[in-house]
Design a protein around this motif. Sequence first.
Motif, PDB file in Angstrom:
ATOM      1  N   ARG A  25      47.564  44.238  38.080  1.00  0.00           N
ATOM      2  CA  ARG A  25      47.270  42.548  38.382  1.00  0.00           C
ATOM      3  C   ARG A  25      48.285  42.268  39.748  1.00  0.00           C
ATOM      4  O   ARG A  25      47.595  41.477  40.397  1.00  0.00           O
ATOM      5  N   ALA A  26      49.417  42.753  39.757  1.00  0.00           N
ATOM      6  CA  ALA A  26      50.338  42.450  41.002  1.00  0.00           C
ATOM      7  C   ALA A  26      49.447  42.893  42.020  1.00  0.00           C
ATOM      8  O   ALA A  26      49.524  42.306  43.099  1.00  0.00           O
ATOM      9  N   ALA A  27      48.982  44.120  42.220  1.00  0.00           N
ATOM     10  CA  ALA A  27      48.410  44.702  43.497  1.00  0.00           C
ATOM     11  C   ALA A  27      46.991  43.728  43.626  1.00  0.00           C
ATOM     12  O   ALA A  27      46.725  43.557  44.816  1.00  0.00           O
ATOM     13  N   SER A  31      45.607  42.329  47.208  1.00  0.00           N
ATOM     14  CA  SER A  31      44.571  43.110  47.908  1.00  0.00           C
ATOM     15  C   SER A  31      43.330  42.327  47.657  1.00  0.00           C
ATOM     16  O   SER A  31      42.689  42.296  48.797  1.00  0.00           O
ATOM     17  N   LEU A  32      43.167  41.482  46.872  1.00  0.00           N
ATOM     18  CA  LEU A  32      41.737  40.745  46.582  1.00  0.00           C
ATOM     19  C   LEU A  32      41.853  39.440  47.623  1.00  0.00           C
ATOM     20  O   LEU A  32      40.816  39.120  48.411  1.00  0.00           O
ATOM     21  N   TYR A  57      38.655  53.521  38.058  1.00  0.00           N
ATOM     22  CA  TYR A  57      38.281  52.696  39.369  1.00  0.00           C
ATOM     23  C   TYR A  57      38.320  51.330  38.962  1.00  0.00           C
ATOM     24  O   TYR A  57      37.796  50.691  37.889  1.00  0.00           O
ATOM     25  N   LEU A  58      38.800  50.377  40.015  1.00  0.00           N
ATOM     26  CA  LEU A  58      38.823  48.906  39.748  1.00  0.00           C
ATOM     27  C   LEU A  58      37.647  48.504  40.869  1.00  0.00           C
ATOM     28  O   LEU A  58      37.715  48.986  42.037  1.00  0.00           O
ATOM     29  N   ASP A  78      40.592  53.095  44.092  1.00  0.00           N
ATOM     30  CA  ASP A  78      40.883  54.456  43.054  1.00  0.00           C
ATOM     31  C   ASP A  78      42.521  54.431  43.246  1.00  0.00           C
ATOM     32  O   ASP A  78      43.100  55.421  42.758  1.00  0.00           O
ATOM     33  N   ASP A  79      43.135  53.299  43.653  1.00  0.00           N
ATOM     34  CA  ASP A  79      44.637  53.365  43.538  1.00  0.00           C
ATOM     35  C   ASP A  79      45.346  52.192  42.979  1.00  0.00           C
ATOM     36  O   ASP A  79      46.333  51.578  43.523  1.00  0.00           O
ATOM     37  N   ASN A  80      44.774  51.890  41.749  1.00  0.00           N
ATOM     38  CA  ASN A  80      45.296  50.974  40.942  1.00  0.00           C
ATOM     39  C   ASN A  80      45.176  49.425  41.519  1.00  0.00           C
ATOM     40  O   ASN A  80      46.044  48.383  41.310  1.00  0.00           O
ATOM     41  N   GLY A  81      44.277  49.321  42.581  1.00  0.00           N
ATOM     42  CA  GLY A  81      44.033  47.831  43.413  1.00  0.00           C
ATOM     43  C   GLY A  81      44.726  47.765  44.298  1.00  0.00           C
ATOM     44  O   GLY A  81      44.739  46.528  44.953  1.00  0.00           O
TER      45      GLY A  81
END
Lengths: 328, 328, 423, 423
Positions: A25-27, A31-32, A57-58, A78-81
């Motif tokens: 969530r933090a990432a 990133s979004l 995958y997110l 592929d790195d948790n977002g």
Amino acid sequence: MDASDLNAGIEALAASGQTLSFDQRAALATSLAVLQRHYNFARVVFWGRVTGSSGDYLIAQGQPKGLTFQNRRTFVSDDNGVTFKELQAVSAADADRASRVSGLFSGNLAFTYKIDEQVPIDYAPKPPAAPKAEPTLEGAASAEGDGEGGDAAEGGDAPEPTPRDDEEAAPEEAPPAFESRKVVLKEDQRLAAFVNAVDNAGSVIPRGSYILNAAQEIVKNRSFEGLVGDDSTKLSSYLHLRPARNAAKSSLQRELEGLLPHHDFLDSLADDKPAGSWTIQYDASSGVVTLRSLLWPGLFAYHVPNSSKFGSVYFGHGEKNVDLCFML
Amino acid sequence: MDASDLNAGIEALAASGQTLSFDQRAALATSLAVLQRHYNFARVVFWGRVTGSSGDYLIAQGQPKGLTFQNRRTFVSDDNGVTFKELQAVSAADADRASRVSGLFSGNLAFTYKIDEQVPIDYAPKPPAAPKAEPTLEGAASAEGDGEGGDAAEGGDAPEPTPRDDEEAAPEEAPPAFESRKVVLKEDQRLAAFVNAVDNAGSVIPRGSYILNAAQEIVKNRSFEGLVGDDSTKLSSYLHLRPARNAAKSSLQRELEGLLPHHDFLDSLADDKPAGSWTIQYDASSGVVTLRSLLWPGLFAYHVPNSSKFGSVYFGHGEKNVDLCFML
Amino acid sequence: APSVKSSVFTKAEDAVLKQTELLYKPAPPPVDPETGEPQEAPEPNDGTTPNIQEQLYYLQQCGVGFSQEESFRIALAMRRLVEKEQVTSARFFGKILGQKADYVIAEATFKEGEHPSQKEPAEEEAPAEDEGEDGGEPRKKEKKETPAEAHGAGSNKFAYFVCSFAGQAGGAWTLLPDVTPQQLIVARQLKRYFTGDLEAKVDSYPPFPGVEKNLLRAQIARIVHATSISPKGFIFIDGDDAGEGDAPDIGTPFPEFEALDAETLESLDGWRHHVPEVLQQQARVEFYKEEPEEGAEEAAEEEPQEESKPAGSALSEDSPILSTPAWTVLKVNKLIPQYPVVAVRSNRWPGAYSFATDGGKKTANIYVGWGYKFTGQAYNPPLPPPVVADELAADVKEIADPTADDEQAFDKLDEEARLQAEA
Amino acid sequence: APSVKSSVFTKAEDAVLKQTELLYKPAPPPVDPETGEPQEAPEPNDGTTPNIQEQLYYLQQCGVGFSQEESFRIALAMRRLVEKEQVTSARFFGKILGQKADYVIAEATFKEGEHPSQKEPAEEEAPAEDEGEDGGEPRKKEKKETPAEAHGAGSNKFAYFVCSFAGQAGGAWTLLPDVTPQQLIVARQLKRYFTGDLEAKVDSYPPFPGVEKNLLRAQIARIVHATSISPKGFIFIDGDDAGEGDAPDIGTPFPEFEALDAETLESLDGWRHHVPEVLQQQARVEFYKEEPEEGAEEAAEEEPQEESKPAGSALSEDSPILSTPAWTVLKVNKLIPQYPVVAVRSNRWPGAYSFATDGGKKTANIYVGWGYKFTGQAYNPPLPPPVVADELAADVKEIADPTADDEQAFDKLDEEARLQAEA
């Protein structure tokens, strides 16, 4: 669900057993926002999470301008977002191949799948040696198995199936019409095809939250105040945000069912086949209506009645439930 | 904030250092629903939390029908949100007394405060013995101190100050115009007065989220889509949801400031005195604009720009900051 | 909550009221039947639970559902369970999703002799097939069935309670009946979504001996015996002959357990099954020795007779499901490696998760899912058994049924005959 | 995030980009200046932090802010801090709210000799008033000032780093200068909101010797020395002569610490200050012995000369603030008493919280607030000191200023005189 509704949506759906971890969530919060800025998207949607056997995958989607079903772009992390990269659109042939792969995603975007394919045998005379796409295929075949060797297969879409001439192809009794061949599919292609398939199954919206404006464009209904009362727990009040397929109802039938032209231009979940492929539950203590697809297990939607809150997300294993008819 | 927005609002404001514990959230999810049902409220608002030295109060308000500033009812829970009871309205005299109490709330609704009060001495001739309200006062005076004895003082509002005749009242040099008296105030009265005072300071809404309709009623603007761009980080874009006080601006002045009759019928935070009594911050990673009152520390509001999400809540120690002028 | 009243919402709000009552309001003290005065409330039972809120917090870090409010609500409901029922301890098993409502499930250990089956006077000892569970269809006695395990042993070691917040139950707990081998054997052949109604009929082929609560109990047994895992050494398993009876309850590590390093916890070898598998043929955990091996049961075919994976076997020994590995181990919070959390998930039973942190000292299993197994291939419902050929009596002559052609030919002949007769 | 671009949002988004870079992207490997090829990245520093996410989770249970995402973000930023700076350990101090931005604050212990003040060549040893902190106003040398404590001792035992996610910093850490007694003495007389800008001027009376970062550091010192508490026995304090130097860092209990029962943890006597108070007069922690007691400093008045509350004193010994007790202890999660969490909050420093769970084995202090003290009464700014009466010269005659009456009387006389002259 809209990136800006991420936390609320995730909390609303946690009761179904899937959530985002705090680091994700933090990432995603940053990133979004970066994604939106970099591509100048009007809207970024958190699409969901696809389980892989070595990692998940997110998926996010971006919308350059007003809603159409064509112009959205899909991204995978592929790195948790922390970082996202774009998934390229896949050909219909690859999408078909992807639908025949079973088992978990590997979790490695460069992983390659070998797929048995029946290809029609071309008996027309042709030069017997060196079919044109062979080298690429060979490379892919040798690289597969270690899961890291996808580089060798790089260069985009798998080639259209090309005939091979080997021992079995020699006609003995009656000449067989098809031969079995291995083609390769990369995991990112399988993933793109899967996202597409779920999108076609349709992200779910409450009736009235999107309307058809005078220019016949689908736009968010700014004055949507939510479904009310029993309507909010009826499947028929929820629609697929995808090009309508069942819209061919006669005007008489539409009138009988009380359908409104500017609200009911989309397919309703109640018309999904097989019947029972969606469940709907209302939880009074959270005030949330939850919809779950049984055909695409992991596809969830929620709506808070009497509010404009709604969203849908996929949190699953990347497979369609082909056994649904036995399970109801 | 609306009970249905509780979690989202609490999360949005957690960065200011105050949140609800999980047991409180879980309890509120059911108890606010029960409150709404029991009183048939159209809307239940989670108002906030007031710190007490032996425990905290959670406050909720209910709105029977369309918004007016008079008909809301206030409820308090001293068991972390499991049960609520109503706080009765207080008289102006008690409200005035409450404003002079300092220090933390005790955390016990039956606690009584002794308040020194200067009352005018009535020198008119009167029967010298047994002033009518004396027994009640005596009872209250004897009960105070243990904090549990509020029962004795029950019977509603503290009586209007009545004259006492004792030694000091005998005029010697010049007859004094006032005498010092102890009056009692119960903690629930102090609390009700405090909630009222904060309500008058005003719950905060983004401009445009409520409008004045043709019938001159204040109604929620169903098509409010949120503040946009720099407007969302300007104090002048936020209004007090309370009867307007500064509305007496001339129509010329209103025109100069670009005020719209149906949007700007409320006071803006920018006009609050002293200037600087509100802070406004935007956090890009959560996308939330946070407003904090420095005059009523603990009064927070939030808004997510470009969305209809907003709310305000009080999480504080139950005191106005009388030192504000020194602190800026 | 919605302002417009309707049946669904009224029902749902009833559930909320009930929930408030069950979870938050202590039971009113019982009233003396003679004097009408309130008596002193009986002491609540002294059962314990692990720190469920904390467990669910770590699972949330692993991406497994449950908001903080729901975690609290579940922990509180569990607390009420161990106060009310005569159990020594209970853990949160998880949640099985249903079509109309979800099942929140607790695993509990009854105090000695307090389980309902132990309190009823023991009726017939010897065959003990049907332990008096309701809802089962009367079973044919043609073959001798493997007896069910008694409560407290093998697949019935624990009792399972179910609660639903959403439904009318509003948080009350219902004890599930014990499981029988026959239920387990049929359950293995089914793949169904639960309806959310414990008393719903199970219309299936092969016919299931019981209603939904029995099927639920059977699936719980299958999940528990396949996915109960803990870090190596956490639960003491004494070599070969240890059943799970030797192990302390999950939640309390063996006192000599020492924290494992991150690499061990992140490997499949660092994790052990702490519950043995259910036997493939007998569908019990403990082999039923009374009968010699001749009478092998229904589903007994090619599998080696009576071996199953014992408690203590490593996850790395589990076979993959076609191309999918049986288990996936994930590092959580990779970015803050000082306080690692490891998540393990079963790919065979999607929805079964475990976590470990603090070197494995904190660990728990949980299941949140639809309650069915991943097989990697499409479900093929079992075919009805071949019809047994009866011996023909000597005087019976078998003839083929007339085909449409035969009939047409006959009709033609008939017609010709009629025409001839008319002519 | 908003779609319409504007200056505020662009700035804020820059902060997000910066944050992504600082928190998530490992620094690119340094490039060899000669060959231009990337070199191997240097090993990150090996500093440690407590399990901050877990601490903030428990504090959230106590009703103290920080969403889970923010907790993670802070834990990650703390991780980056101990990787980058030459510190042995760091804990999360808390957050001080400001008008334009908030300060996220870490308390760190530098490795021996690694603090900037220790790396600079020692210039003048003896008086050591002004440790070269920037921003301080030049101080008058009329009176001998109490020297500041050297880094690593007393009020400067720890270093404090500040970061802000919201501002341009985007998560970078800034080291605050050490504190001086003069700053502490003036800070005690002020009551101000922080602006959020470390370099902002402090316009105050009495004049503050420094800028906002010095005032922030001074307030942190006041908060730390008033509100650093831990369960009784958690940190070993050896009777009388133990300074806080003998105590292990908070976060690691004394090895012999035994879990306390719930009643002890819920009593004020179960909690101890583990840091001594700052001396009232010298505004240092350790008494400065060089000078005999004659030269008492500015604020030295009625207080007994050099005593302050030592480390190890119980919270129950703290005096109330008028009618408000100094501390409040709250049971959290009362409904699930098996796993109690105890919250302690300071009423003198609103925003200072501690929690303990697991019998006190897990505990932490945190501060989240506006950074000022609750006094129970309205703030009275100190008056300028009385003007020193100069001795009058013999030839000066003091007369009263004419009053309005005098002037009117004079005017009247004047007028009369004029009229008389005219007549």
